[in-house]
Write a protein that holds these residues in place. Structure first.
Motif, PDB file in Angstrom:
ATOM      1  N   ASN A 184       0.859  -1.186   0.000  1.00  0.00           N
ATOM      2  CA  ASN A 184       0.000   0.000   0.000  1.00  0.00           C
ATOM      3  C   ASN A 184       0.902   1.245   0.000  1.00  0.00           C
ATOM      4  N   PRO A 185       0.859   2.053  -1.049  1.00  0.00           N
ATOM      5  CA  PRO A 185       1.794   3.193  -1.141  1.00  0.00           C
ATOM      6  C   PRO A 185       1.636   4.191   0.007  1.00  0.00           C
ATOM      7  N   GLU A 186       0.409   4.335   0.511  1.00  0.00           N
ATOM      8  CA  GLU A 186       0.189   5.272   1.623  1.00  0.00           C
ATOM      9  C   GLU A 186       0.949   4.825   2.873  1.00  0.00           C
ATOM     10  N   LEU A 187       0.963   3.512   3.081  1.00  0.00           N
ATOM     11  CA  LEU A 187       1.635   2.996   4.279  1.00  0.00           C
ATOM     12  C   LEU A 187       3.153   3.057   4.119  1.00  0.00           C
ATOM     13  N   ILE A 188       3.621   2.863   2.900  1.00  0.00           N
ATOM     14  CA  ILE A 188       5.072   3.007   2.652  1.00  0.00           C
ATOM     15  C   ILE A 188       5.463   4.462   2.874  1.00  0.00           C
ATOM     16  N   TYR A 203      12.064   3.882   7.865  1.00  0.00           N
ATOM     17  CA  TYR A 203      12.353   3.191   9.116  1.00  0.00           C
ATOM     18  C   TYR A 203      11.570   1.889   9.240  1.00  0.00           C
ATOM     19  N   GLY A 204      11.890   0.899   8.445  1.00  0.00           N
ATOM     20  CA  GLY A 204      11.249  -0.401   8.587  1.00  0.00           C
ATOM     21  C   GLY A 204      10.093  -0.590   7.618  1.00  0.00           C
ATOM     22  N   MET A 205       9.429  -1.740   7.768  1.00  0.00           N
ATOM     23  CA  MET A 205       8.337  -2.089   6.858  1.00  0.00           C
ATOM     24  C   MET A 205       6.997  -2.048   7.591  1.00  0.00           C
ATOM     25  N   PRO A 206       5.987  -1.440   6.961  1.00  0.00           N
ATOM     26  CA  PRO A 206       4.662  -1.502   7.579  1.00  0.00           C
ATOM     27  C   PRO A 206       4.185  -2.954   7.572  1.00  0.00           C
ATOM     28  N   TYR A 207       3.578  -3.379   8.650  1.00  0.00           N
ATOM     29  CA  TYR A 207       3.184  -4.791   8.738  1.00  0.00           C
ATOM     30  C   TYR A 207       1.656  -4.906   8.768  1.00  0.00           C
ATOM     31  N   THR A 208       1.097  -4.856   9.959  1.00  0.00           N
ATOM     32  CA  THR A 208      -0.363  -4.936  10.055  1.00  0.00           C
ATOM     33  C   THR A 208      -0.936  -3.544  10.309  1.00  0.00           C
ATOM     34  N   GLY A 209      -2.230  -3.455  10.357  1.00  0.00           N
ATOM     35  CA  GLY A 209      -2.848  -2.156  10.613  1.00  0.00           C
ATOM     36  C   GLY A 209      -4.304  -2.321  10.979  1.00  0.00           C
ATOM     37  N   PHE A 246      -6.129  -6.861   8.745  1.00  0.00           N
ATOM     38  CA  PHE A 246      -5.681  -5.976   7.675  1.00  0.00           C
ATOM     39  C   PHE A 246      -4.156  -5.902   7.715  1.00  0.00           C
ATOM     40  N   ASN A 247      -3.517  -5.840   6.548  1.00  0.00           N
ATOM     41  CA  ASN A 247      -2.071  -5.629   6.554  1.00  0.00           C
ATOM     42  C   ASN A 247      -1.644  -4.737   5.391  1.00  0.00           C
ATOM     43  N   SER A 248      -0.352  -4.461   5.334  1.00  0.00           N
ATOM     44  CA  SER A 248       0.145  -3.462   4.383  1.00  0.00           C
ATOM     45  C   SER A 248       0.297  -4.001   2.971  1.00  0.00           C
ATOM     46  N   ASN A 249       0.195  -5.309   2.812  1.00  0.00           N
ATOM     47  CA  ASN A 249       0.431  -5.917   1.499  1.00  0.00           C
ATOM     48  C   ASN A 249      -0.901  -5.984   0.735  1.00  0.00           C
ATOM     49  N   GLN A 250      -1.112  -5.022  -0.159  1.00  0.00           N
ATOM     50  CA  GLN A 250      -2.417  -4.946  -0.826  1.00  0.00           C
ATOM     51  C   GLN A 250      -2.622  -6.074  -1.832  1.00  0.00           C
ATOM     52  N   THR A 251      -1.528  -6.628  -2.344  1.00  0.00           N
ATOM     53  CA  THR A 251      -1.666  -7.785  -3.249  1.00  0.00           C
ATOM     54  C   THR A 251      -2.232  -8.967  -2.457  1.00  0.00           C
TER      55      THR A 251
END
Lengths: 452, 294
Positions: free
Chosen positions: A158-162, A173-179, A375-380
């Motif tokens: 998800n580009p917004e989370l990146i 600073y790291g990778m977005p994971y869950t949300g 929900f998580n950051s990986n939209q695929t």
């Protein structure tokens, strides 16, 4: 040797054993668990991330991995352990130890760990704590590693989370994971008793207010209070504000809250007040009102869902969830939060990054979302799953505001929200007009920011 | 000198562990905190000396005035209410037979040992509008519901009620010990002189209980000046918003904690701590002076 001396020696031995059990290696958390060799849950093992297998004869590398306490129990832990086993299998000589920590413990542990050089190699936290972690020197800037990743990996997110993880160009600073995103629970029993058809969509604030009126007229409480807590208020304010109208502009020392929209949200809440209880969403009393069919609407997050599901099974609670209505049909309310995975700036940072990319890659994120409905950051990954809660969260996230933006820049001033809530109280009590109260709130918040 | 060491050296050696621990864990942190109060320190990087800036910033802040005004009102309400309730309970319990006295002493002491977060949760339910226990009783009596934790005119009293509920048992046990130490002969003599119960309390119990009461009042004031956990929990505070509706339950220690762990301003938090310490010392000294004069 006399008997008392024997006793003394025996006592000393017991004491020594107790002391030995207190060595750092033995002070593992109760939730700590090393990854099993195999797991039943790992039914869909994916291709491990591109790896540089360590020389098995070399010194084994141990990585410490801190996660949220609820990721270190039950199904979430089983899945995390499966990911760890898969990664370890493709990286001989690497051992990852997972430990669950409470929210406060994560932050204090990571800050003090950075100061005392005892930081775990990989750890989770919320970006709302990011500024303190950056200040403490706890986070590795992974921008170069991220940039070097293939496009088919980067495009999954998800580009917004990146963007939220990237406070400035060249820094990440790291990778977005869950949300999560907040949303609205509806008590269908109360709605039907008030003559409202649950199928009738709540398109905007006016429709919502009409329904609240009907609920009140039927002898029920429509909703909870939104003016005593910044979280509750933001859920409503976001229904009229743009995503960039919440938070702090640290460069110019001012709040991003739009005073006009704040006034409109406050005016709306003033109308809602007559149909609402005085308790906020965080009160157990509010949850009780909802689960005992005395209140129609509750705006909160996915953490309430398991309790409501239980109440559904045990007491027949009839509920559903929808996005929080906005001022107009094209806007929704809601707050969005993220949990991210950070990496300690130490010798194992590259290996830790490899593990993080494995965890966050589409196959793992799909399994995670499928198993937990989170929900998580990986939209695929999310696009492959049809889960009502994930679908709702994805929809709500479109116009939700982040909880404490901008992330990784500066810690918020202490009691930053006090002027907001104080002036909201004045508006609700009739001591100030929404316009005057909103103006005063923004001015006082700016003073607090400037005084920092 | 050698003779003195031979004679008394081992005594001081035996005291040394205490003084060592006292210095490491008590004196050194206080002195370090005092030094920190003159610096800008985020708890991580090297502190920067800024003179009296922290003190002037705090004193000129709106929250300082509000928190100290709230604090003085709170102390003025909670100490007399707490000690008064404890005294009444102690006199009542003291008049019971041993079996019932033991029972009530334990019963009233329970709130003191209940974890405060649990006590606060219980009271948040009790105070809940519409369906809270207290408001249900008010409704049953035909009275209207009170917003115990959100009405700015009532919030302070709600806190005092919780505080009295928590501390009354502890103070009662101390006062009860003092009551037991008063010889019965005084009461017997008073009865012979025709004194009623009220006169006994005024002319015998209170004067003879004065040392214990002085301790309870001093301890009560010192504790009240450091109030933090009860209002923090009752108002569901966090680092970004504490003090309850319209800041009516904002107290100095809450602001100190917010500055330290919310904004990572340990220098300001330390300065806050020392200002509060000065106030506590001042009020305690005044109490001792008044007592000495009497």
């Amino acid at each position: 040797m006399k008997r008392p001396q024997f006793r003394l020696i025996a006592l000393l031995l017991v004491f020594a054993v107790l002391l030995a059990s207190c060595t750092p290696q033995a002070t593992t958390e109760p939730t700590q668990a090393s990854a099993p060799a195999s797991s039943d849950e790992a039914t869909q093992p994916s291709e491990p991330a591109a790896s540089e297998p360590s020389d098995a004869s070399a010194e084994p590398i141990e990585l410490e991995y801190w996660v949220y306490a609820d990721y270190a129990q039950g199904e979430a832990l089983t899945l995390q352990q499966a990911f760890i086993s898969e990664f370890e299998a493709s990286h001989p000589g690497v051992k990852i130890t997972i430990a669950g920590k409470g929210d406060e413990e994560l932050t204090t542990g990571e800050i003090t760990g950075a100061a005392s050089d005892t930081l775990p190699d990989i750890f989770m936290n919320s970006p709302s704590q990011g500024a303190a972690l950056v200040k403490a020197g706890a986070l590795t800037n992974v921008y170069d590693q991220w940039s070097a990743m293939p496009d088919d990996y980067k495009s999954q997110f998800n580009p917004e989370l990146i963007k939220a993880m990237t406070p400035e160009d060249g820094v990440m600073y790291g990778m977005p994971y869950t949300g999560y995103t907040s949303y609205m629970f509806r008590n269908l029993t109360v709605l039907r008793a008030a003559g409202i058809d649950p199928e009738e969509e709540i398109t905007d604030w006016n429709v919502w207010l009409e329904q609240m009126k009907k609920v009140k007229e039927a002898g029920y409480i429509a909703i909870h209070n939104f003016s005593n807590d910044w979280w509750d208020f933001a859920n409503i304010y976001s229904g009229i504000a743009e995503n960039n109208e919440w938070g702090i502009d640290f460069a110019n020392d001012q709040t991003l809250i739009n005073p006009d929209k704040l006034a409109q949200a406050a005016a709306y809440l003033k109308e809602v007040q007559q149909y609402a209880t005085e308790m906020g969403s965080a009160d157990q009393g509010t949850i009780d009102l909802f689960t005992t069919n005395q209140m129609a609407f509750l705006v909160d997050g996915p953490w309430d869902n398991p309790g409501f599901e239980k109440a559904h099974e045990e007491n027949g609670l009839d509920f559903d969830y929808v996005v929080i209505p906005g001022a107009t049909a094209d806007n929704h309310g809601g707050i969005e939060g993220i949990e991210f995975i950070g990496i300690a700036p130490n010798d194992h940072a590259d290996l830790a990054w490899e593990f993080v990319t494995y965890l966050t890659a589409e196959p793992q994120m799909t399994r995670w979302a499928e198993a937990l409905g989170r929900f998580n950051s990986n939209q695929t990954a999310l696009s492959k799953i049809d889960h009502p809660l994930i679908n709702l969260t994805t929809k709500a996230a479109e116009s939700a505001v982040f909880n404490q933006p901008p992330f990784f820049v500066e810690p918020y001033p202490a009691n930053y929200y006090q002027p907001l809530l104080e002036n909201l109280a004045a508006i609700m009590d009739g001591d100030a007009t929404p316009e005057d109260g909103a103006k005063a709130a923004v001015e006082q918040m700016n003073e607090i920011i400037a005084a920092e | 000198m050698t003779g003195w060491i031979k004679k008394y050296g081992h005594h001081y050696l035996m005291l040394a562990p205490f003084f060592l621990l006292f210095f490491i864990f008590f004196l050194y942190p206080i002195l370090y905190g005092f030094k920190t109060s003159f610096t800008d320190w985020d708890g991580i990087h090297t502190p920067v000396f800024i003179g009296l800036d922290n003190y002037t910033k705090i004193i000129h802040s709106k929250q300082f005035t509000q928190s100290f005004s709230n604090l003085l009102l709170y102390v003025a309400l909670t100490v007399p209410a707490g000690i008064g309730t404890a005294f009444i309970l102690a006199v009542l319990v003291n008049s019971f037979s041993k079996k019932w006295s033991d029972f009530f002493r334990s019963a009233y002491f329970i709130p003191t040992v209940i974890p405060l977060f649990l006590a606060a949760s219980i009271w948040r339910w009790m105070y809940a509008p519409e369906y809270g226990f207290i408001n249900l009783i008010l409704k049953w009596l035909g009275l209207s519901s009170v917003s115990w934790l959100t009405d700015p005119h009532v919030m302070m009293f709600s806190l005092v009620i919780v505080d009295v509920w928590i501390s009354a048992g502890f103070n009662m046990v101390i006062l009860l010990a003092g009551l037991n130490d008063i010889p019965d002969v005084y009461y017997d003599a008073a009865k012979v002189d025709g004194a009623n119960k009220w006169q006994e309390i005024i002319h015998i119990t209170l004067p003879l209980l004065e040392p214990v009461l002085f301790f309870s009042v001093s301890y009560g004031i010192i504790s009240a000046l450091q109030v933090f956990d009860a209002p923090w929990l009752l108002t569901a505070s966090d680092y970004l918003n504490y003090g309850g509706r319209r800041g009516r339950l904002l107290f100095p220690v809450m602001h100190m904690v917010g500055q330290a762990f919310g904004a990572l301003k340990f220098g300001q938090a330390a300065a806050y701590g020392f200002l509060l310490t000065v106030l506590i010392l001042l009020l305690t000294a005044i109490q001792f002076l008044i007592r000495k004069k009497k």
